[in-house]
Write an enzyme that holds these catalytic residues in place. Structure first.
Site, short mmCIF file in Angstrom:
data_model
loop_
_atom_site.label_atom_id
_atom_site.label_comp_id
_atom_site.label_asym_id
_atom_site.label_seq_id
_atom_site.Cartn_x
_atom_site.Cartn_y
_atom_site.Cartn_z
N CYS A 78 1.15 -1.30 -0.15
CA CYS A 78 -0.20 -0.14 0.58
C CYS A 78 1.04 1.10 0.01
CB CYS A 78 -1.10 -0.07 1.09
SG CYS A 78 -2.29 0.81 0.76
N HIS A 166 -3.65 -5.10 0.51
CA HIS A 166 -3.33 -5.79 1.68
C HIS A 166 -3.38 -6.96 1.94
CE1 HIS A 166 -2.98 -2.02 4.63
NE2 HIS A 166 -3.49 -1.54 3.81
N GLU A 168 -2.34 -8.98 4.02
CA GLU A 168 -2.05 -10.09 6.14
C GLU A 168 -3.24 -10.25 6.38
OE1 GLU A 168 -1.52 -5.07 5.61
OE2 GLU A 168 -0.84 -6.90 3.99
#
Length: 508
Positions: A78, A166, A168
Site C-alpha cells: 500500500c 493488503h 495480511e
C-alpha cells in the site's frame, strides 16, 4: 536467526503483517521507519507497511533505503508500494474516491514469483486514498483491478515488488500464499522458528546471560508471567524467586487458587496479602489514571519490601510481550498513558536491578504455544487476560472492599456460566463492570434502589483490536437472572456491545 524486517509507517495493519509472517514459522521484527536497524546477514528480506499518511505530503515518511533497495528482497504494501513508485520517478495522485474494501485482482503476470499459484481473479482488500497513476518502464505491472491499473508491480532487475492491497488482512483470500511466495521462496527463509526452537534458544540465552545470578519475578496469575516463570525456572532453577501480591483486586478465590497451582509446578513462590493496604490508599480516589498510579505505586512498594528479603538478587524478570515493545517504540511515540497498567514502572530503578524479559519477542498466542510446549496446564494457559490493576478499573469510581466483594460475586457467576456453557474458550476476555449508577427495581413486594453492572465479553487475537461477542440471549438471560437473585446490591444487568476501537476493552 533468520528474520524479516517490517518497517512501520503507522498502519493499523502492521502487526497483522508480522503475525502472518510468524505463521510461516519465520521470525520477524517491526521497526519504526525512522529507526531502521543495522542490516546484518540474518535479515533475509524487508517489508514496507501501509500508512495513514499520503506520499504526496511534504512531511510524509521517507526512510533511507540505500542499504536495502537492490540488495535484499523488498516488498512495499500500500503506502510502501506508492513510496517505491514515487521514489523511482512514477506518479501518485489522489484517487477519485477512497478505495476501501474488497476488490478482485486479475493476475497479469502469473509467471512472476510473487504471483505464483494465485488464482485469477482473486479477492483482495483495498484501503487507500491515493493511487499510482504512472510508473517508469522498468516497473512491470503484474496485477490489476477494475479501478487500479497498478495494483501490483515488479521492478525489473531487482528483487523489489509493490502491491496496492493488503495481503495480511483476512479478506485477501490468497494473501497468505502471496506472503509465503515472498518470505519462503523469494527471501529463501527456512521456516524453522517454532515454539520448541524458541524454548531451546531462549533457555540457552538465559543461562548465558544470568549465570548463577538470582532473579526476582512478580507473578500475576496470568499467562505471560506464568510462561516467563517456567522458562526462567528451566534455565536457572532455584535462583528464581517469584512473588505473588494480592492487591485485594483479584477475582474471587484467585489468590489461594493460583498460589496452589504455582506450587504444584515446582516454582519458588511467596504469596503476600496486601489487600487492606491497597483499599486504604484507594479510599476517595475516583480518577481512573490516579487509581492506576496508586495501585502501581503500592505494588512497587509491597513488591520491593518482599524482594528485600531475598539477598543477592541482580535481575527483575517481567512478562513483557511483543505488542508492549512495539507500542513503546511506535511511530506515533511511546504510549505511556494508554499502557500505564503494563509492567508496573519504577521497580527496576527503586530496586537497582537489571531487567530480563524472556517473552519480549512473542505475541500473546505465541506465548500460549510456547507454554503448551513447556507442558503448562491447558486451563492456566487458556485463562483470559486480566488487567494489572484488576477489579480496580472495573469498579467505576471509588474502590472499596464492599464494592470489590459485590463485583467478585457477579464476576464469578459470569465466568462460571461461560465455562459451564462451553463458551469460555470462544471468548478472548470477559468480565463484569460495576457502574456508579443506581436504578429502581422491584424484588418481591419491595422497591429497590441498587447498583447496575455491565457484562463485557470480547474476541481478539492480541488485544490491539477487539469485537464484542454475540453471546446467546438465553445465556445472557440466565446470567442476568442469577446475578440479580444472588448478588445483594445489584438489581440491573446490561451487556456491552462496543468494539475496540473506538471503545477500549476495559471501561477505565
Amino acid at each position: 536467526m533468520e528474520k524479516i524486517l517490517i518497517l512501520d509507517f503507522g498502519s493499523q495493519y502492521t502487526q497483522l503483517i508480522a503475525r502472518r509472517v510468524r505463521e510461516l514459522n519465520v521470525y520477524c521484527e517491526i521497526h519504526p521507519f525512522n529507526k531502521v536497524p543495522a542490516i546484518d546477514a540474518d535479515v533475509k528480506g524487508v517489508i514496507l507497511s501501509g500508512s495513514p499518511s499520503s506520499v504526496r505530503d511534504a512531511d510524509s515518511p521517507r526512510p533511507d533505503l540505500s542499504e536495502i533497495r537492490g540488495k535484499l528482497p523488498l516488498l512495499g504494501v500500500c503506502y510502501g508500494a506508492q513510496l517505491l513508485a514515487l521514489l523511482g520517478g512514477g506518479e501518485v495522485e489522489g484517487a477519485p474516491s477512497r478505495e476501501y474494501g474488497r476488490a478482485m485482482l486479475t493476475v497479469v503476470a502469473p509467471e512472476d514469483p510473487l504471483m505464483k499459484g494465485l488464482p485469477s481473479p482473486t479477492q483482495v482488500w483495498m484501503s487507500h486514498g491515493d493511487t499510482i497513476t504512472s510508473t517508469p518502464a522498468e516497473y512491470e505491472i503484474i496485477g490489476s483491478t477494475d479501478n487500479v491499473r497498478v495494483a501490483a508491480y515488479h521492478i525489473a532487475g531487482e528483487m523489489t515488488w509493490g502491491i496496492q492491497f493488503h495481503p495480511e488482512v483476512f479478506h485477501s483470500t490468497d494473501g497468505p500464499r502471496l506472503l509465503s511466495n515472498f518470505v519462503m521462496d523469494i527471501c529463501g527463509c527456512s521456516g524453522t522458528w517454532s515454539p520448541a526452537s524458541f524454548i531451546d534458544s531462549t533457555v540457552a540465552e538465559l543461562k548465558e546471560k544470568l549465570g548463577d545470578d538470582k532473579v526476582i519475578l512478580g507473578l500475576s496469575g496470568g499467562v505471560d508471567s506464568t510462561v516467563a516463570a517456567v522458562l526462567l525456572n528451566k534455565a536457572i532453577g532455584h535462583n528464581l524467586q517469584c512473588i505473588f501480591v494480592n492487591n485485594g483486586l483479584l477475582r474471587a478465590n484467585e489468590f489461594e487458587d493460583v498460589l496452589a497451582q504455582y506450587k504444584g509446578m515446582g516454582l519458588n513462590v511467596v504469596g503476600v496479602d496486601a489487600s487492606e493496604r491497597f483499599y486504604a490508599d484507594l479510599a476517595g480516589v475516583t480518577d481512573p489514571e490516579q487509581k492506576r498510579k496508586v495501585i502501581g505505586r503500592d505494588f512497587v512498594e509491597v513488591f520491593n519490601e518482599e524482594a528485600q528479603k531475598f539477598e543477592g538478587a541482580k535481575w527483575l524478570a517481567q512478562g513483557t510481550i511483543y505488542p508492549d515493545v512495539i507500542e513503546s517504540v511506535s511511530v506515533k511515540g511511546p504510549s505511556a498513558t494508554i499502557k500505564s497498567h503494563h509492567n508496573v514502572g519504577g521497580l527496576p530503578e527503586k530496586m537497582h536491578l537489571s531487567i530480563v524479559e524472556p517473552l519480549r519477542l512473542l505475541f500473546k498466542d505465541e506465548v500460549r504455544r510456547v507454554g503448551k510446549a513447556l507442558g503448562i496446564d491447558a486451563a492456566l494457559l487458556g485463562r483470559h487476560p486480566f488487567p494489572g490493576p484488576g477489579l480496580g478499573i472495573r469498579i467505576l469510581g471509588e474502590v472499596t472492599a464492599e464494592k470489590v466483594a459485590v463485583l467478585q460475586q457477579a464476576d464469578k457467576i459470569f465466568i462460571d456460566n461461560l465455562r459451564e456453557a462451553g463458551l469460555y474458550d470462544q471468548v478472548w476476555q470477559a468480565g463484569v463492570m460495576l457502574l456508579p449508577v443506581q436504578s429502581v427495581g422491584v424484588m418481591g413486594d419491595e422497591r429497590t434502589y441498587e447498583r447496575c453492572c455491565a457484562l463485557r465479553a470480547v474476541v481478539s487475537t492480541d488485544g490491539m483490536t477487539a469485537d464484542w461477542v454475540h453471546l446467546p440471549y438465553e445465556f445472557l438471560a440466565k446470567v442476568s437472572n442469577e446475578i440479580i437473585n444472588k448478588v445483594r446490591g445489584i438489581n440491573r444487568v446490561v451487556y456491552d456491545i462496543s468494539s475496540k476501537p473506538p471503545a477500549t476493552i476495559e471501561w477505565e
